[in-house]
Design a protein around this motif. Structure first.
Motif, PDB file in Angstrom:
ATOM      1  N   LEU A  28       0.789  -1.103  -0.111  1.00  0.00           N
ATOM      2  CA  LEU A  28      -0.001  -0.020   0.047  1.00  0.00           C
ATOM      3  C   LEU A  28       0.841   1.282  -0.062  1.00  0.00           C
ATOM      4  CD1 LEU A  28      -2.929  -0.807   2.280  1.00  0.00           C
ATOM      5  CD2 LEU A  28      -2.817  -1.084  -0.219  1.00  0.00           C
ATOM      6  N   PHE A  29       2.245   1.003   0.417  1.00  0.00           N
ATOM      7  CA  PHE A  29       3.336   2.338   0.089  1.00  0.00           C
ATOM      8  C   PHE A  29       2.960   3.285  -1.048  1.00  0.00           C
ATOM      9  CE2 PHE A  29       7.227   4.335  -0.986  1.00  0.00           C
ATOM     10  CZ  PHE A  29       7.221   5.134  -0.036  1.00  0.00           C
ATOM     11  N   PRO A  30       2.879   2.651  -2.143  1.00  0.00           N
ATOM     12  CA  PRO A  30       2.743   3.794  -3.471  1.00  0.00           C
ATOM     13  C   PRO A  30       1.257   4.357  -3.212  1.00  0.00           C
ATOM     14  CG  PRO A  30       3.250   1.431  -3.996  1.00  0.00           C
ATOM     15  CD  PRO A  30       3.091   1.468  -2.652  1.00  0.00           C
ATOM     16  N   LEU A  31       0.244   3.738  -2.825  1.00  0.00           N
ATOM     17  CA  LEU A  31      -1.021   4.373  -2.767  1.00  0.00           C
ATOM     18  C   LEU A  31      -1.374   5.497  -1.899  1.00  0.00           C
ATOM     19  CD1 LEU A  31      -2.999   1.026  -3.491  1.00  0.00           C
ATOM     20  CD2 LEU A  31      -2.206   2.768  -5.069  1.00  0.00           C
ATOM     21  N   MET A  33       1.395   6.930  -0.389  1.00  0.00           N
ATOM     22  CA  MET A  33       2.166   7.861  -0.846  1.00  0.00           C
ATOM     23  C   MET A  33       1.655   9.214  -1.741  1.00  0.00           C
ATOM     24  SD  MET A  33       4.910   8.361   0.586  1.00  0.00           S
ATOM     25  CE  MET A  33       4.945  10.008   0.058  1.00  0.00           C
ATOM     26  N   VAL A  34       0.900   8.413  -2.568  1.00  0.00           N
ATOM     27  CA  VAL A  34       0.085   9.122  -3.586  1.00  0.00           C
ATOM     28  C   VAL A  34      -0.769  10.033  -3.090  1.00  0.00           C
ATOM     29  CG1 VAL A  34      -1.589   9.239  -5.269  1.00  0.00           C
ATOM     30  CG2 VAL A  34       0.494   8.304  -5.854  1.00  0.00           C
ATOM     31  N   ILE A  37       1.044  12.966  -1.247  1.00  0.00           N
ATOM     32  CA  ILE A  37       1.848  13.771  -2.189  1.00  0.00           C
ATOM     33  C   ILE A  37       0.931  14.831  -2.809  1.00  0.00           C
ATOM     34  CG2 ILE A  37       2.771  13.974  -4.412  1.00  0.00           C
ATOM     35  CD1 ILE A  37       4.127  11.367  -3.498  1.00  0.00           C
ATOM     36  N   ARG A  40       0.825  17.798  -0.586  1.00  0.00           N
ATOM     37  CA  ARG A  40       1.816  18.620  -0.147  1.00  0.00           C
ATOM     38  C   ARG A  40       2.002  19.852  -1.186  1.00  0.00           C
ATOM     39  NH1 ARG A  40       6.716  14.274  -0.634  1.00  0.00           N
ATOM     40  NH2 ARG A  40       6.807  14.700  -2.675  1.00  0.00           N
ATOM     41  N   LEU A  49       7.603  12.030   4.357  1.00  0.00           N
ATOM     42  CA  LEU A  49       6.460  11.349   3.521  1.00  0.00           C
ATOM     43  C   LEU A  49       5.412  12.015   3.883  1.00  0.00           C
ATOM     44  CD1 LEU A  49       8.023   7.726   4.072  1.00  0.00           C
ATOM     45  CD2 LEU A  49       8.415   9.219   2.164  1.00  0.00           C
TER      46      LEU A  49
ATOM     47  N   VAL B 320       2.197   6.202 -11.191  1.00  0.00           N
ATOM     48  CA  VAL B 320       2.351   6.553  -9.880  1.00  0.00           C
ATOM     49  C   VAL B 320       3.904   6.090  -9.298  1.00  0.00           C
ATOM     50  CG1 VAL B 320       2.128   5.912  -7.391  1.00  0.00           C
ATOM     51  CG2 VAL B 320       0.032   6.718  -8.677  1.00  0.00           C
ATOM     52  N   LEU B 324       7.433   7.591  -8.194  1.00  0.00           N
ATOM     53  CA  LEU B 324       7.960   7.389  -7.154  1.00  0.00           C
ATOM     54  C   LEU B 324       9.369   6.790  -7.234  1.00  0.00           C
ATOM     55  CD1 LEU B 324       5.257   5.297  -5.437  1.00  0.00           C
ATOM     56  CD2 LEU B 324       6.138   7.284  -4.652  1.00  0.00           C
TER      57      LEU B 324
END
Lengths: 296, 497
Positions: A28-31, A33-34, A37, A40, A49, B320, B324
């Protein structure tokens, strides 16, 4: 519940839980993260992060509203994301309706009628379905170029072309619906025909109402597949205001014009509805994908 | 009665439209496309008029859709593979000839200085020749006048002679003028101060050769290469499309600047597809086993979380990841630097770029495998595991001696389909790396992470060359691979119809 349980089971269950949770965190990190972001400020700021000073600027831009920064500078939305989303939905809905109508009638014939070449046609459809359209793009491009000279709404750079081109991929859906029709007892229709109904009436008033679940699944599948279609739309569509989301989204990440934050907001905004639809329907979709087509 | 009239009316209207399209295509010498629509229309009419083919009416639209958008493009592509169709050989011979014969040049010898006068009736161009002066009728000079006759004259028109500054303002409208003299000559603006006679650049001879009137060089049509060529070997562009037989295929085999990259990309495509299937299957099977285990609670939660990567549209999640993994601004390098103090160059180092692609594709693909395996595992009778537990078997033994042998058979066709899908996974490469980093020494666009499909796409559609012929030849080779795979698949899955 198994009767024989080794003594180490407790630790193994614990390890499994920990392992899966750890795996889910990585996955789930990429999801996550988005999402972070997208709140931000700025397109280049990297640092933490979690956003330190959350800002809605990317969301304003994704929704097509010019954003006024704290120092009074006004940023215009870089791309018409909502228009792209609308284009995608428009194309996908029309395609899905057409695909559903045509593949249902074909599947009916394949499931209920006897005619010459039935097995051959069904098998060839399965084979041809595996050829990726990206390889015949030159031919498809030429085809729509030539048609477009005479029928303008089907030419290059029109949504009509993308919709019509999606009709090439019906075999999978025909197989899915046929599989479902095969599982429905045909005695009801036969009784109706004995009572004087035409084949069309038996299909329209008896079989179709019984098949609503699979028709919903096929509609959603066709809808999602058309929304995600990239190669064909990328060649057929040119103008910025004609693009679909799948083709347009990459423009955020060109090296000369790298809009990471704006992309994140647009991605969440447009990806979320599709993701939710998919999750909501996943049970039927998975069933359709694995069982409908190929029954071993 | 109404229904019948309506039915025939609609049919007639559709056929009329189709016939219009066919005739228009035929008139433009697009014989292949005219033929395509003729066959399509004829079979439609045949199926819908013939009472015996009632069942075929139901399947006709779907079959026609496949024929038009899958089978025809496929055959057309195979056909292009035997031609030199490319950006430099795009037109037909007739179109090239028309193009060349339409070219003109301005004479050096027949030139007129001119003046522009504003009279009461409009602008007048007065040309001063060596022997004879010429004058135009009054003009608007609003860009709408193209061909204008000029008449011999002996005295300048009355009116104000415009200065150079005004002439410059009217330059583009003057430039579009074509002045026709009484003896049939055409004059056009050669510079801000002069008009000059226009001559045809080429003269066509009866034997098909053409002569350049400026240089007196004669060019002969060369139907082997698709160019007009002179005795010295100079060729004129544009060229036309000709059949070149197996040359595209020979090029792939013999030209080292194509053979090298092609071979490298082929090996990478194979390894990519195999690795993807193995990784996603291993991960998917492991997770499916855990989720099947009755000791685990919270299955619904795990299941939903684990299929999330499959639910997010691929074109979004690939982009994405592209962000990343970015070398400078990417969050993955941020984390890696914080933890290990390193900043891998994901997009310019071939090995790292390939690793990244495999990571991303495994992320994208494992949920599908997991769902497949969950379905298949449910079909395995529980008591088999009871029996193996009685014999003291652990999880590893169970996996290799009970689970795998039982699910491999129904799984095989799905694995082959997955292999074929990833063999042609264009979207992943196009959106993530675009093929970069490039292979050095390749004469066509080729990258170390390119799959055969994206390589083909780039040869056909990317900047330099646009070599459709070569791309089609490689596409034909891929068609063969895909066709073989799907035939095997059909055999293995024992499809019943």
């Amino acid at each position: 519940m198994a009767m024989v349980q080794p003594r180490s089971t407790k630790y193994r269950v614990l390890a499994s839980h920990l392992g899966m949770l750890g795996f889910i965190v990585i996955i789930l990190f990429p999801l996550l993260m988005v999402i972070s972001i997208s709140f931000r400020s700025g397109n280049f700021a990297s640092g933490s992060l979690l956003p330190e000073n959350p800002s809605l600027e990317h969301w304003y831009l994704a929704l097509g509203i010019p954003y006024t920064g704290e120092d009074g500078t006004v940023t215009q939305p870089p791309f018409p994301v909502l228009l792209w989303l609308w284009n995608s939905i428009k194309i996908a809905v029309v395609s899905a309706v057409l695909i559903l109508a045509l593949s249902t009638t074909s599947a009916y014939a394949f499931a209920r009628m006897r005619f010459a070449g039935k097995g051959f046609v069904l098998k060839s459809m399965l084979i041809f379905q595996m050829f990726p359209p990206v390889l015949s793009l030159v031919a498809l491009y030429a085809l729509f170029d030539k048609i477009g000279n005479h029928v303008s709404w089907l030419g290059l750079n029109t949504h009509g072309a993308v919709i019509v081109a999606s009709l090439g991929g019906m075999a999978l859906h025909i197989w899915t619906i046929k599989g479902y029709f095969d599982s429905i007892d045909r005695s009801l229709e036969e009784a109706a025909i004995v009572d004087g109904a035409t084949t069309w009436q038996a299909f329209r008033y008896i079989l179709l109402p019984l098949s609503v679940p699979i028709l919903v699944v096929v509609f959603i599948l066709a809808f999602i597949m058309t929304i995600m279609e990239y190669p064909m739309a990328s060649v057929l569509l040119v103008d910025t205001d004609k693009l679909t989301l799948a083709v347009g989204a990459q423009q955020y990440l060109y090296e000369q014009n790298y809009l990471w934050g704006d992309f994140a907001a647009a991605a969440v905004l447009s990806g979320l509805p599709i993701t939710l639809i998919f999750l909501y329907c996943q049970k039927w979709i998975v069933g359709g994908l694995t069982a409908g087509g190929v029954k071993g | 009665m109404m229904r019948i009239i309506l039915k025939w009316g609609v049919l007639a209207a559709l056929v009329g439209m189709a016939l219009y399209l066919i005739l228009a295509l035929y008139a433009q010498q697009e014989f292949v496309f005219a033929m395509l629509f003729l066959v399509l229309t004829a079979s439609a009419v045949f199926v819908f008029v013939n009472k015996k083919l009632y069942a075929h009416r139901y399947i006709f639209p779907a079959i026609a859709g496949m024929g038009l958008f899958v089978i025809f493009p496929l055959m057309y592509t195979v056909g292009i593979g035997f031609t030199n169709y490319s950006a430099s050989n795009l037109l037909s011979f007739e179109q090239v000839q028309d193009n060349l014969m339409g070219r003109t040049y301005q004479s050096d010898s027949i030139r007129y200085d001119y003046g522009l006068y504003q009279t009461d009736a409009g602008y007048v161009v007065y040309l001063e020749g060596e022997h004879q002066d010429l004058v135009t009728p009054p003009l608007e000079l609003d860009g709408s006048e193209a061909s204008v006759p000029v008449l011999p004259a002996s005295k300048r028109p009355t009116g104000e002679s415009l200065a150079m500054r005004d002439i410059i303002q009217l330059r583009s409208n003057l430039g579009s003028l074509n002045l026709l003299t009484e003896d049939g000559r055409e004059l056009s603006m050669a510079s801000l101060r002069s008009f000059a006679a226009i001559h045809d650049q080429y003269t066509l001879h009866d034997n098909g050769s053409i002569t350049n009137n400026q240089t007196d060089v004669t060019y002969f049509p060369d139907h082997d290469t698709g160019f007009y060529r002179s005795a010295d070997g100079d060729s004129l562009s544009p060229g036309w499309t000709v059949n070149i037989g197996w040359d595209n295929y020979l090029k792939v085999v013999s030209d080292p600047t194509i053979r090298g990259p092609f071979f490298e990309i082929f090996v990478w495509t194979l390894s990519f597809a195999v690795a993807t299937v193995v990784f996603t299957l291993a991960l998917g099977l492991l997770l499916a086993n855990l989720l099947q285990w009755d000791q685990i609670r919270g299955k619904g939660f795990y299941r939903t979380m684990l299929i999330l990567p499959y639910a997010v549209p691929a074109f979004i999640s690939i982009l994405v990841f592209k962000g990343l993994f970015n070398q400078n601004f990417g969050e993955i390098n941020l984390v890696l630097e914080g933890l290990f103090g390193m900043r891998p160059d994901w997009f310019s180092d071939p090995a790292l770029a390939r690793t990244m692609i495999l990571i991303v594709n495994t992320w994208l693909g494992y949920p599908y495998m997991m769902l497949l395996c969950m379905g298949l595992l449910q079909a395995i009778p529980r008591d088999l595991y009871e029996a193996s537990a009685m014999d003291g078997a652990g999880p590893v033994n169970n996996l290799f001696n009970v689970t795998l042998p039982l699910i491999i058979k129904p799984l095989m066709p799905l694995l082959i389909a997955s292999f074929a899908f990833n063999f042609n996974n264009f979207v992943l490469i196009a959106l993530l790396t675009g093929g970069a980093p490039d292979i050095i020494g390749a004469s066509t666009p080729a990258g170390t992470t390119d799959l055969l499909v994206s390589y083909t796409y780039r040869i056909a559609f990317q900047d330099s060359g646009q070599n459709f012929g070569l791309a089609a030849a490689i596409a034909t080779a891929i068609f063969l691979v895909v066709g073989a795979l799907s035939l095997i698949n059909l055999k293995l899955s024992k499809v019943k119809v």
